[in-house]
Design an enzyme around this catalytic site. Structure first.
Site, PDB file in Angstrom:
ATOM      1  N   ARG A  57      11.072   3.252  -0.456  1.00 18.88           N
ATOM      2  CA  ARG A  57      11.508   4.507   0.180  1.00 18.88           C
ATOM      3  C   ARG A  57      12.777   4.225   0.989  1.00 18.88           C
ATOM      4  O   ARG A  57      12.802   3.328   1.844  1.00 18.88           O
ATOM      5  CB  ARG A  57      10.422   5.037   1.115  1.00 18.88           C
ATOM      6  CG  ARG A  57      10.835   6.304   1.885  1.00 18.88           C
ATOM      7  CD  ARG A  57       9.890   6.591   3.034  1.00 18.88           C
ATOM      8  NE  ARG A  57       8.526   6.810   2.577  1.00 18.88           N
ATOM      9  CZ  ARG A  57       7.461   6.627   3.344  1.00 18.88           C
ATOM     10  NH1 ARG A  57       7.587   6.182   4.585  1.00 18.88           N
ATOM     11  NH2 ARG A  57       6.243   6.859   2.863  1.00 18.88           N
TER      12      ARG A  57
ATOM     13  N   ASP B 175       5.497   1.588   6.476  1.00 17.49           N
ATOM     14  CA  ASP B 175       6.615   2.198   7.190  1.00 17.49           C
ATOM     15  C   ASP B 175       7.456   1.129   7.874  1.00 17.49           C
ATOM     16  O   ASP B 175       6.945   0.078   8.272  1.00 17.49           O
ATOM     17  CB  ASP B 175       6.111   3.179   8.244  1.00 17.49           C
ATOM     18  CG  ASP B 175       5.877   4.571   7.682  1.00 17.49           C
ATOM     19  OD1 ASP B 175       6.540   4.928   6.700  1.00 17.49           O
ATOM     20  OD2 ASP B 175       5.030   5.294   8.225  1.00 17.49           O
TER      21      ASP B 175
END
Length: 311
Positions: A187, A137
């Protein structure tokens, strides 16, 4: 409602409000809508339900700003437990894990980057042994360079490790081009942290324009784009770009948050798209919840009602 974004992001750092909110049971409506539970069992149950609906999953054990090695070790163990539980249920073909480096030691003084890298290696090794992957992340802009450096190191041994880029940062289009190589999972999200104008676009229109530019770079590249958005317009644009670049099913995926637009998640699956749902879980759900409210301030009404009903 957009005027509420800044105050909500400030509340995410308020210990006083956190004490009030965390006094609520985790089953309270607004929390349950975003976080299925606090432990591995709850996360795995939610994963199994989504997989039954032909959705894929990324599990995130919530926790940020870890400042001691014991806490980092606890987070690493939580991921190892989750991977073991997913494997035992036969879910690792459909579920991966997402890891914040700040949760596994990045912010620890002096040795933070080294500690986080070693801990990430441990999780990546366990994920590979279980038959799945890890995505790193991205957090606030002050950690972007360190996170990408850790990604580069991890990919030497675990090239399947996914990256996350945030379209509201000025730098991200260039980062997308740099990471759009074969085998690279990226992502792309809009971003959920409160960032200064010096490094990030401030208006919704400018963020959207950047998101489209970044999408173009990823779709034109050789990597595997992971399109993290709930915006109907961005979904349409992504589908159009995939078609324009001859991308077939399985060469990219859409990603959405747990509890957000579930009907749209299933509609996309029925249309033949790959859709992955990001499931956060754990006791440290407060900061995550407040950022979600900042992204969608209309949910504040439901949050306040839930707070009142428990008081």
């Amino acid at each position: 409602m957009s005027l509420l974004r800044q105050p909500l992001l400030l509340l995410a750092r308020s210990d006083r409000v956190k004490r009030l909110v965390t006094a609520m049971p985790v089953s309270a409506g607004i929390v349950r809508g975003y976080v299925p539970g606090e432990d591995t069992d709850a996360a795995v149950r939610a994963t199994a339900e989504l997989v039954d609906d032909h959705l894929k999953v990324s599990l995130d054990y919530l926790g940020e700003d870890t400042l001691d090695t014991d806490q980092a070790d606890t987070t690493v163990q939580a991921y190892l437990d989750a991977l073991a539980a997913l494997s035992a249920r036969g879910l690792t073909r459909h579920a991966e894990v997402s890891v914040k480096l700040s949760a596994i030691g990045q912010a620890i003084a002096q040795q933070g980057n080294k500690i986080a890298l070693e801990n990430a290696r441990t999780i990546c090794r366990a994920a590979r042994n279980a038959g799945t992957t890890v995505t790193l992340d991205m957090e606030d802009h002050t950690t972007t360079d360190a996170t990408l450096a850790t990604l580069r190191e991890l990919r030497k041994d675990f090239p399947e490790t996914g990256a996350v880029l945030q379209a509201y940062l000025h730098r991200t289009e260039a980062d997308c081009r740099a990471l759009a190589y074969e085998g690279s999972r990226v992502r792309l999200c809009k971003g959920a942290y409160d960032e200064p104008a010096a490094v990030a676009f401030q208006s919704r229109l400018d963020v959207d324009k950047s998101y489209v530019r970044c999408l173009k770079a990823l779709m034109a590249g050789q990597g595997y784009p992971m399109i993290a958005t709930h915006d109907p317009r961005m979904i349409r644009i992504a589908s159009s770009l995939a078609s324009r670049h001859g991308r077939g099913a399985g060469s990219y995926e859409f990603q959405m948050l747990y509890g957000i637009r579930p009907d749209e998640q299933r509609r996309l699956v029925e249309a033949g798209e790959t859709v992955r749902v990001y499931i956060p879980y754990g006791t440290e759900w407060y900061g995550y919840l407040m950022r979600r409210l900042a992204e969608r301030p209309q949910n504040l009404t439901f949050f306040v009602r839930s707070l009142i009903s428990t008081s």
